[in-house]
Design an enzyme around this catalytic site. Structure first.
Site, PDB file in Angstrom:
ATOM      1  N   ASP A  49       7.555 -14.323  16.446  1.00  0.00           N
ATOM      2  CA  ASP A  49       6.954 -15.154  17.487  1.00  0.00           C
ATOM      3  C   ASP A  49       6.291 -16.395  16.894  1.00  0.00           C
ATOM      4  O   ASP A  49       5.853 -17.286  17.627  1.00  0.00           O
ATOM      5  CB  ASP A  49       5.974 -14.359  18.349  1.00  0.00           C
ATOM      6  N   SER A  50       6.277 -16.486  15.567  1.00  0.00           N
ATOM      7  CA  SER A  50       5.854 -17.728  14.909  1.00  0.00           C
ATOM      8  C   SER A  50       6.743 -18.895  15.301  1.00  0.00           C
ATOM      9  O   SER A  50       6.396 -20.054  15.051  1.00  0.00           O
ATOM     10  CB  SER A  50       5.859 -17.552  13.382  1.00  0.00           C
ATOM     11  N   ASP A  88      10.196  -9.729  17.205  1.00  0.00           N
ATOM     12  CA  ASP A  88       8.797  -9.577  17.615  1.00  0.00           C
ATOM     13  C   ASP A  88       8.686  -9.373  19.120  1.00  0.00           C
ATOM     14  O   ASP A  88       9.384 -10.027  19.912  1.00  0.00           O
ATOM     15  CB  ASP A  88       8.000 -10.842  17.251  1.00  0.00           C
ATOM     16  N   LYS A 118       9.111  -5.392  16.437  1.00  0.00           N
ATOM     17  CA  LYS A 118       7.844  -5.393  15.709  1.00  0.00           C
ATOM     18  C   LYS A 118       6.722  -5.674  16.691  1.00  0.00           C
ATOM     19  O   LYS A 118       6.850  -6.548  17.554  1.00  0.00           O
ATOM     20  CB  LYS A 118       7.824  -6.441  14.598  1.00  0.00           C
ATOM     21  N   GLU A 120       2.173  -5.770  17.002  1.00  0.00           N
ATOM     22  CA  GLU A 120       0.924  -5.853  16.261  1.00  0.00           C
ATOM     23  C   GLU A 120      -0.060  -4.786  16.719  1.00  0.00           C
ATOM     24  O   GLU A 120      -0.095  -4.425  17.897  1.00  0.00           O
ATOM     25  CB  GLU A 120       0.303  -7.239  16.448  1.00  0.00           C
ATOM     26  N   GLU A 186      -0.600  -8.277   6.648  1.00  0.00           N
ATOM     27  CA  GLU A 186      -0.806  -9.725   6.567  1.00  0.00           C
ATOM     28  C   GLU A 186      -2.229 -10.065   6.184  1.00  0.00           C
ATOM     29  O   GLU A 186      -3.186  -9.571   6.783  1.00  0.00           O
ATOM     30  CB  GLU A 186      -0.453 -10.408   7.897  1.00  0.00           C
TER      31      GLU A 186
END
Length: 275
Positions: A49-50, A88, A118, A120, A186
């Site tokens: 999602d970056s 993501d 993925k 978070e 991270e």
């Protein structure tokens, strides 16, 4: 089976089996050309999602939508054949409930062909991870600095220092026990990243963590020098394509204004040349 059978991409269980072995190699990917460059070189490519910050100029990842992830996931899938694709889950697509997470994870996998998603979060996401895994959705977890939570974390700060270390270790244990096949660490102190790597039985993928992690990931535009708005400490630039591109565009502009481009070899004659 034929000795010339085509090599296929690894699956999540193959990545899990790399724990403690040759380090796992990964980069983010958002487009077909970039995916083609890393196909067969990286063990997995992450449609991160970056993309919101790197390609769309957003100030954070929070504005990224399911539709954006699907569009870029489909583009990356067209460039991969022997590298696994992970995608993501964007902010707001999985936090409400395990059921919401499953519906959106299933959509991402169905419409992009990703092998895994993925998401978070640590202990508070363990129930959701277990729910997804039990229903056939492989999950890569992500703890430490979680960019979707920057408003509650107070920015892009190192996570896990001092009295935060035990909590992060507990997060790692919880997501491993829930069934995640790997976890991204991270912006975590190196010593803590090494401890977590030793304590859990799934691979750790470091980004600003430790060389002792089971693998590494970087944002591809960072390591190629294409994204130049800022450079995190943990990024090593293996090229300066942003500077090279800017110089090339300037050279092109100078030649156009001087009528040096196009030259005769770039234009067409009135008649086709004879054979």
């Amino acid at each position: 089976m034929s000795a010339t059978a085509r090599k296929t991409a690894p699956l999540p269980d193959d990545i899990r089996a790399m724990k403690g072995g040759t380090p796992i190699v990964s980069l983010t990917a958002y487009t077909t050309p970039m995916a083609k460059m890393m196909d067969g070189v990286c063990d997995f490519a992450l449609v991160g999602d970056s993309v919101g910050m790197v390609l769309h100029g957003m100030p954070s990842t929070l504005g990224v939508t399911m539709e954006m992830m699907i569009l870029h996931g489909q583009a990356v899938a067209r460039g991969l054949s022997t590298t696994m694709m992970v995608i993501d889950m964007p902010f707001g697509s999985y936090e409400e409930s395990p059921q919401q997470a499953f519906a959106n994870a299933a959509r991402l996998m169905r419409e992009t062909g990703a092998a895994a998603v993925k998401l978070e979060g640590g202990r508070h996401m363990a129930e959701t991870i277990a729910f997804l895994v039990a229903r056939g959705v492989p999950v890569m977890a992500h703890i430490g600095l979680t960019p979707q939570s920057i408003n509650t974390l107070g920015g892009y700060k190192v996570q896990g220092r001092a009295d935060q270390a035990d909590a992060l270790r507990a997060d790692a244990r919880a997501i491993a026990e829930a069934g995640a096949f790997s976890v991204v660490l991270e912006k975590v102190p190196a010593t803590l990243a090494d401890q977590i790597t030793d304590e859990i039985d799934i691979p750790t993928i470091g980004i600003g963590a430790s060389a002792g992690c089971d693998g590494q990931i970087l944002v591809v535009d960072d390591m190629l020098g294409l994204f130049t708005a800022f450079k995190p400490k943990f990024v090593k630039r293996y090229a300066t394509l942003g500077e090279d591109g800017k110089a090339a565009i300037s050279a092109y502009a100078d030649e156009v204004r001087a009528r040096q481009f196009p030259a005769s070899e770039h234009t067409f004659a009135d008649k086709a040349s004879g054979k």
